[in-house]
Design an enzyme around this catalytic site. Structure first.
Site, short mmCIF file in Angstrom:
data_model
loop_
_atom_site.label_atom_id
_atom_site.label_comp_id
_atom_site.label_asym_id
_atom_site.label_seq_id
_atom_site.Cartn_x
_atom_site.Cartn_y
_atom_site.Cartn_z
N TYR A 144 0.84 -1.20 0.00
CA TYR A 144 0.00 0.00 0.00
C TYR A 144 0.88 1.26 0.00
O TYR A 144 0.72 2.13 -0.85
CB TYR A 144 -0.91 -0.03 1.23
CG TYR A 144 -1.93 1.08 1.29
CD1 TYR A 144 -3.02 1.10 0.42
CD2 TYR A 144 -1.82 2.10 2.23
CE1 TYR A 144 -3.96 2.12 0.48
CE2 TYR A 144 -2.76 3.12 2.30
CZ TYR A 144 -3.83 3.13 1.43
OH TYR A 144 -4.77 4.14 1.49
N ASP A 272 3.50 -0.97 12.34
CA ASP A 272 2.34 -0.12 12.68
C ASP A 272 2.87 1.25 13.16
O ASP A 272 3.61 1.31 14.13
CB ASP A 272 1.57 -0.82 13.81
CG ASP A 272 0.17 -0.30 13.98
OD1 ASP A 272 -0.78 -1.02 13.63
OD2 ASP A 272 0.02 0.82 14.51
N PRO A 273 2.50 2.33 12.48
CA PRO A 273 3.03 3.65 12.89
C PRO A 273 2.66 3.99 14.34
O PRO A 273 1.53 3.78 14.76
CB PRO A 273 2.37 4.62 11.91
CG PRO A 273 2.05 3.80 10.71
CD PRO A 273 1.69 2.44 11.25
N1 UDP Z 1 -6.00 -1.15 15.84
C1 UDP Z 1 -6.34 -1.69 17.06
N2 UDP Z 1 -7.37 -2.60 17.10
C2 UDP Z 1 -8.09 -2.95 16.00
C3 UDP Z 1 -7.73 -2.38 14.75
C4 UDP Z 1 -6.67 -1.48 14.71
O1 UDP Z 1 -5.74 -1.39 18.10
O2 UDP Z 1 -9.01 -3.76 16.12
C5 UDP Z 1 -4.90 -0.16 15.82
C6 UDP Z 1 -3.84 -0.42 14.75
O3 UDP Z 1 -2.85 -1.30 15.23
C7 UDP Z 1 -3.32 0.99 14.51
C8 UDP Z 1 -4.53 1.88 14.75
O4 UDP Z 1 -5.46 1.08 15.47
O5 UDP Z 1 -2.33 1.32 15.45
C9 UDP Z 1 -5.18 2.35 13.47
O6 UDP Z 1 -5.34 1.20 12.66
P1 UDP Z 1 -6.22 1.18 11.34
O7 UDP Z 1 -6.12 -0.20 10.79
O8 UDP Z 1 -7.56 1.74 11.62
O9 UDP Z 1 -5.52 2.22 10.35
P2 UDP Z 1 -4.00 2.62 10.03
O10 UDP Z 1 -3.90 4.02 10.49
O11 UDP Z 1 -3.05 1.73 10.79
O12 UDP Z 1 -3.89 2.43 8.57
#
Ligand code: UDP
Length: 310
Positions: A144, A272-273
């Site tokens: 991505y 994961d950022p």
């Molecule tokens: N995340 C979480 N639980 C979930 C889904 C995501 O804690 O059930 C965390 C994920 O690890 C990340 C943040 O939420 O740190 C945002 O994740 P998302 O997939 O929504 O979008 P991203 O910004 O990572 O593309």
């Protein structure tokens, strides 16, 4: 009437964008391959004589007469874009080439939905557009991240080489009605878990942050930016600037739903950022845009959407 093409027009942002453009009196062609988009998102538009739906994959070229293109097509949830990573790269890269070729033939303006993932796990905070990012080129997110980075490269090369009229918007986390039930991203996961009293799955310790922008605010920024003259190419950041940890987000959703759910901690996904927040001064200076919808209001609208879904 302005003829506008929205690729990925059945998706969350795309469907709100189609509706907004129709309300502004445009003729809208929505192109989608239904990889993640749900027909339900555009059901209310199908009877509109100025709305046309074409089932098509941006990986393949297409011939159309258009004045403006919003290239929104690409799965954006880590769960979806990592399911078939080669397809994700093809969607971003071939999709960019095909839409840029279409823009070139029509002398159309073209806006690319880029992403905060351009910045990877950033060392600069908040992220400004001149930051080149910290992206792992061989990780699970790179299909991505690097696909979208390559798309930005292609846009600037078409601009330099062929004078195509480009606009690039880096969209940060966006949420709202029309988000898929099985989207897999944090807002939909937490709302659905809290609605059913299931455990809320926080990945890592929940200290990682994001800023969440309500979809109609994001769409407003896209349309205003597109209206600017050709000298403005971007890239510009579009997102909310209120930073919240995933733990605070879980607590907010539990409070709004008055839920009995407990928090369960699961391993943090690769790359994961840790922190993410846009500097939005550039788009603010250009069009006076800033997000209007509070997180509570936006979440309540999204909760209502999921309730109606059932
Ligand atoms: N995340 C979480 N639980 C979930 C889904 C995501 O804690 O059930 C965390 C994920 O690890 C990340 C943040 O939420 O740190 C945002 O994740 P998302 O997939 O929504 O979008 P991203 O910004 O990572 O593309």
């Amino acid at each position: 009437m302005k003829k506008i093409l929205v690729t990925g027009g059945v998706g969350m942002i795309g469907s709100h964008l189609c509706r907004r453009l129709l309300n502004e009196g445009c003729d809208v062609t929505c192109l989608d391959n239904f990889y993640t988009g749900n027909m339900r998102n555009i059901a209310d538009l199908l009877d509109n004589p100025y709305f046309r739906l074409i089932e098509h994959d941006v990986e393949k070229p297409i011939e159309l007469a258009v004045d403006e293109i919003y290239n929104m097509a690409c799965p954006a949830s880590p769960v979806h874009y990592q399911k078939d990573p080669v397809k994700t790269v093809r969607t971003s890269v071939f999709g960019a080439i095909n839409m840029l070729e279409l823009a070139k033939k029509n002398n159309a303006k073209i806006l690319q939905a880029s992403t905060s993932e351009i910045y990877g796990d950033p060392f600069v905070h908040p992220q400004t557009e001149d930051y080149w990012g910290n992206v792992n080129p061989i990780g699970k997110r790179s299909c991505y991240d690097e696909g979208k980075r390559c798309a930005e490269t292609l846009y600037f090369d078409y601009w330099r080489q062929y004078a195509v009229r480009i606009k690039i918007v880096r969209i940060f986390n966006t949420y709202g009605p029309a988000i898929s039930y099985n989207d897999g991203r944090v807002i939909s996961n937490f709302i659905i878990q809290a609605m059913h009293g299931n455990d809320i799955t926080i990945y890592g310790d929940g200290s990682q942050t994001r800023c969440f922008c309500y979809v109609e605010d994001t769409v407003d920024a896209l349309v205003k930016f597109m209206h600017l003259d050709d000298s403005v190419t971007g890239p510009v950041n579009v997102g909310n600037t209120i930073e919240i940890s995933m733990k605070e987000l879980a607590e907010t959703i539990i409070r709004l739903l008055d839920s009995s759910s407990k928090i369960k901690y699961l391993p943090l996904p690769e790359n994961d950022p840790k922190r993410r927040r846009p500097d939005i001064s550039k788009i603010h200076d250009l069009v006076g845009w800033s997000p209007k919808t509070s997180l509570d209001d936006g979440l309540l609208n999204t909760i209502k959407y999921f309730r109606d879904f059932q």
